[in-house]
Design an enzyme around this catalytic site. Structure first.
Site, PDB file in Angstrom:
ATOM      1  CD  GLU A 284      24.797  23.454 -22.919  1.00 59.10           C
ATOM      2  OE1 GLU A 284      24.807  22.661 -21.961  1.00 59.10           O
ATOM      3  OE2 GLU A 284      25.285  23.368 -24.051  1.00 59.10           O
TER       4      GLU A 284
ATOM      5  CE  LYS B 155      26.810  18.662 -21.777  1.00 50.97           C
ATOM      6  NZ  LYS B 155      26.370  20.205 -22.216  1.00 50.97           N
TER       7      LYS B 155
ATOM      8  CG  ASP C 131      16.972  10.742  -9.029  1.00 51.51           C
ATOM      9  OD1 ASP C 131      17.992  11.314  -9.379  1.00 51.51           O
ATOM     10  OD2 ASP C 131      17.053   9.771  -7.955  1.00 51.51           O
TER      11      ASP C 131
ATOM     12  CG  HIS D 168      26.964  26.976 -28.255  1.00 45.86           C
ATOM     13  ND1 HIS D 168      26.112  26.460 -27.352  1.00 45.86           N
ATOM     14  CD2 HIS D 168      27.962  27.668 -27.337  1.00 45.86           C
ATOM     15  CE1 HIS D 168      26.365  26.630 -25.840  1.00 45.86           C
ATOM     16  NE2 HIS D 168      27.753  27.208 -25.944  1.00 45.86           N
TER      17      HIS D 168
HETATM   18  C1  MEV Z   1      27.008  21.023 -26.001  1.00 47.59           C
HETATM   19  O1  MEV Z   1      26.302  21.014 -24.675  1.00 47.59           O
HETATM   20  C2  MEV Z   1      26.581  19.431 -26.598  1.00 47.59           C
HETATM   21  C3  MEV Z   1      27.268  19.160 -27.828  1.00 47.59           C
HETATM   22  O2  MEV Z   1      28.805  19.072 -27.668  1.00 47.59           O
HETATM   23  C4  MEV Z   1      26.864  17.572 -28.111  1.00 47.59           C
HETATM   24  C5  MEV Z   1      27.627  17.047 -29.160  1.00 47.59           C
HETATM   25  O3  MEV Z   1      28.862  17.454 -29.491  1.00 47.59           O
HETATM   26  O4  MEV Z   1      27.241  16.240 -30.032  1.00 47.59           O
HETATM   27  C6  MEV Z   1      27.412  20.064 -29.013  1.00 47.59           C
END
Ligand code: MEV
Length: 438
Positions: free
Chosen positions: A85, A279, A295, A392
């Site tokens: 990513e 995430k 793992d 991003h």
């Molecule tokens: C994207 O891979 C992860 C985010 O969505 C985490 C978050 O919203 O805190 C940017």
């Protein structure tokens, strides 16, 4: 689509490739070329990869990157990350630099206990089972002597074996709930071998136990397996600084600190947000877990179970403002190994561990918790200031240009152009077409 295939695993690699190319793809020649293109040119390296798993037909590459400048407990680390990513490594590096100038990260181990269970069914008198368990405990431990010897010599081994009664949930269901110290090994093989032997010994001893009835003697072992839920294999990582030092955050420091804490509090109480928040943490954690040959499925499963330990899925990080100081920390269970498994087999894993100064499992827990905290800091910081898309999409720009088939020189021109332009799918396409038609 293809028809079922008999004995696929027995085919040679070339035969497997031929089969998959001609049965499952439109252009078998192109498929074969592609699979070969991703082979290592060194036959020894390729053989190693072929033997990691079964039915290999090629290698699947992930980028291997470095996020430098992590100061952890006053030591500097460059952290290797394997991840696809865009913007994750850049965000980690940015957070590392930010905290480097503010004292760095502090990390501490809270516990290193691993868990495994023998699940069994016993139909009979509970008191007799519990007495039997007490009387067999020494035998159980003795029966795994050859498995535990070397671990014990190094200071690890079995911590405890407990009989747990879960017969209120499923009729006759009990467990031997066992805890282990596996030192620098993740310990899956060690734990599972001990558990399978416990199960065998427990069953055998029951068969000749004189106070048991015939039915009670017949303990039914359902399964013996480690648990990836390791709430006592826990690490904490933290950053803090006076609010006044939180400059350079795209908004006044106090407003930033308050908004940041608010964002973390939202993730604490709101599962929809908590999942995405966590995430983001796992972006950092998985990348280092993968780079160091650990793992990541085990880590993911354990971490998310921990995030729900109080009955509702919640944030793994916490933030608060205390007497003018901004504090941000993570508490996370991580069962990791720095010996065994892929750590001595995969050359890039070996290199990743070397880059991290060949850490102990405890050290690696600290480094990985820090990577998760840094990643979360970077994400939440963007979210409460500029919004996530700005950074991003900038990082994603090269992917978009590659998708459009841009040449190196077109990419160079467009990266320069987008330095002060908003990156969206539409704006990139439009700028690309403009350059093309010139
Ligand atoms: C994207 O891979 C992860 C985010 O969505 C985490 C978050 O919203 O805190 C940017």
């Amino acid at each position: 689509m293809n028809t079922p295939v008999e004995g696929f695993s027995k085919l040679t690699k070339t035969q497997k490739i031929d089969w998959i190319a001609s049965n499952c793809t439109k252009d078998p020649k192109a498929t074969k070329e592609l699979l070969e293109q991703y082979w290592s040119t060194d036959p020894e390296v390729q053989k190693l990869h072929d033997e990691f798993i079964e039915n290999t037909v090629s290698n699947y590459y992930l980028p291997f990157a470095i996020a430098p400048n992590f100061k952890i407990n006053d030591e500097l680390f460059a952290i290797p990350m394997a991840i696809e990513e865009s913007s994750v490594v850049a965000a980690a590096s940015k957070a590392a630099k930010f905290w480097l100038e503010r004292g760095g990260f502090k990390a501490e181990i809270i516990g290193t206990e691993k868990v495994g269970q023998v699940h069994f069914v016993f139909k009979g008198d509970k008191k007799k089972l519990s007495d039997f368990f007490v009387s067999t405990k020494k035998e159980l431990i003795k029966s795994v002597g050859t498995i535990t010897q070397s671990m014990e010599e190094r200071g690890g081994g079995i911590n405890a074996i407990e009989l747990r009664d879960l017969s209120d949930k499923i009729e006759g269901y009990y467990q031997l709930h066992c805890t282990f110290e596996t030192l620098d090994a993740m310990g899956a093989n060690f734990i599972n071998s001990c558990l399978e032997q416990f199960a065998k010994t427990f069953k055998e001893l029951a068969l000749t136990h004189d106070t048991f009835t015939e039915e009670e003697k017949n303990i039914e072992i359902v399964m013996s397996i480690l648990s990836n839920y390791v709430p006592n294999c826990l690490v904490k990582a933290e950053v803090s600084c006076p609010i006044s030092e939180l400059g350079d955050t795209d908004m006044p420091a106090t407003e930033f600190a308050e908004k940041f804490v608010q964002a973390v509090n939202i993730a604490k109480v709101e599962p929809f947000r908590a999942v995405t928040h966590n995430k983001g943490i796992m972006n950092g954690i998985d990348a280092v877990v993968l780079a160091t040959g650990n793992d990541f499925r085990a880590v993911e499963a354990g971490v998310h179970a921990y995030a729900a330990k109080d009955g509702q899925y919640s944030s793994l990080t916490h933030a608060k403002i205390e007497n003018g100081t901004f504090r941000f920390w993570i508490e996370i269970p991580l069962a990791l190994g720095t010996v065994g498994g892929l750590t001595t087999l995969h050359p890039l894993v070996k290199l990743a561990l070397e880059i991290l100064q060949n850490p102990s499992a405890k050290h690696l827990m600290q480094i990985i918790a820090v990577a998760g905290l840094a990643q979360n800091f970077a994400a939440v910081r963007s979210l409460v200031t500029t919004g996530i898309q700005k950074g991003h999409m900038k990082m994603h720009l090269l992917n978009m240009l590659n998708q459009l088939g841009a040449t190196d020189s077109e990419k160079e021109q467009l990266v320069t152009y987008f330095k002060d332009q908003t990156v969206t799918n539409a704006s990139v396409k439009e700028a690309f077409e403009r350059i093309k038609s010139n």
